[in-house]
Scaffold this motif. Structure first.
Motif, PDB file in Angstrom:
ATOM      1  N   ASP A 207       0.851  -1.189   0.000  1.00  0.00           N
ATOM      2  CA  ASP A 207       0.000   0.000   0.000  1.00  0.00           C
ATOM      3  C   ASP A 207       0.892   1.246   0.000  1.00  0.00           C
ATOM      4  O   ASP A 207       0.901   2.014   0.959  1.00  0.00           O
ATOM      5  CB  ASP A 207      -0.909  -0.028   1.241  1.00  0.00           C
ATOM      6  N   GLU A 209       0.601   3.909  -1.512  1.00  0.00           N
ATOM      7  CA  GLU A 209      -0.152   5.166  -1.491  1.00  0.00           C
ATOM      8  C   GLU A 209      -0.676   5.496  -0.097  1.00  0.00           C
ATOM      9  O   GLU A 209      -1.242   6.571   0.115  1.00  0.00           O
ATOM     10  CB  GLU A 209      -1.331   5.084  -2.478  1.00  0.00           C
ATOM     11  N   LYS A 211      -3.227   4.286   1.474  1.00  0.00           N
ATOM     12  CA  LYS A 211      -4.683   4.421   1.518  1.00  0.00           C
ATOM     13  C   LYS A 211      -5.263   3.727   2.746  1.00  0.00           C
ATOM     14  O   LYS A 211      -6.274   4.157   3.293  1.00  0.00           O
ATOM     15  CB  LYS A 211      -5.296   3.828   0.247  1.00  0.00           C
TER      16      LYS A 211
END
Length: 266
Positions: A207, A209, A211
């Motif tokens: 992950d 990013e 998020k």
């Protein structure tokens, strides 16, 4: 590692062992990562070996580092004396060798995981992550995992082998049996101890990013909230199977191939 080898010789044995291990067991690594991240199961070789060059560089350089540092730590702890390491010295040398290798291993695994998820080249994966600064993500749990893993393959097998030879010599008919038991136990202990850190690292790096998973402590809390302690051990069978085979391979390379390539270490 061996206190009888130079740093370069130890490093070369690590490079050889790491390259053999990842070439044979890359598919099990993908399946472990997929299980931890909830990705679909597959036996497609093109998917299983996605990110293989990055992982080959990862395992080759990481194991090379660990062999070399462990050998140097052994020499420091024995102060140059030509004697076997004591158990606590073996464990100390292995853990320091593993944690210090995180500076190499963690960024390369991040690239591999991003390739497994999104495909493309290693350079393309770095560009998609937003540049080299993102390569530090998951470093701390990755370094701790490497320390515990290195204890499992560098420190525990010789300790267990020596114990079995001294106390149960009549039970085992040959060296392969003793080595197999040492690999089973070494891999099991290190796998159980290190797998929560591996799961946190894998989820953080999958992950990129952020998020869902943010810092290491947030990721620990998030995973625990999903299904308790068992969430940290998702993918354990694949990782234990790989670690048992890896410990056996690396131990055999160290004990049998090293004297052949470097007779003075026999």
């Amino acid at each position: 590692m061996s206190t009888k080898l130079t740093g370069v010789e130890n490093a070369s044995m690590g490079l050889l062992g790491g390259g053999i291990e990842v070439s044979l067991l890359q598919g099990m690594n993908y399946l472990k990562n997929a299980s931890q991240q909830g990705l679909p199961f597959t036996l497609n070789p093109r998917v299983l070996y996605r990110g293989y060059p990055s992982n080959l560089l990862n395992m080759g350089s990481g194991t090379m580092w660990q062999f070399a540092v462990c050998g140097q730590m052994g020499k420091m702890l024995t102060k140059g004396d030509k004697r076997p390491l004591k158990p606590w010295e073996d464990v100390t040398a292995g853990f320091i060798a593993g944690t210090s290798s995180g500076v190499l291993v963690s960024p390369l695994e991040l690239i591999m995981i991003q390739q497994q998820l999104k495909g493309g080249s290693a350079m393309g994966a770095v560009q998609k992550m937003g540049g080299v600064t993102a390569l530090a993500r998951g470093f701390v749990p990755g370094a701790i995992r490497e320390g515990l893993w290195s204890v499992g393959y560098l420190s525990l097998p010789p300790i267990i082998r020596n114990y079995l030879k001294s106390n149960y010599a009549s039970t085992f008919s040959n060296e392969t049996q003793i080595r197999s038991v040492a690999a089973l136990l070494g891999a099991f202990i290190s796998c159980i101890a290190s797998h929560p850190f591996d799961t946190v690292k894998t989820c953080m790096q999958g992950d990129i990013e952020q998020k869902r998973y943010k810092t290491m402590t947030h990721t620990f809390r998030e995973l625990f909230s999903e299904s308790g302690v068992t969430r940290f051990y998702r993918g354990l069978p694949w990782r234990y199977g790989r670690q048992f085979l890896a410990v056996f391979i690396l131990d055999q390379v160290r004990e049998d191939v090293t004297p052949y390539l470097f007779p003075h270490a026999a």
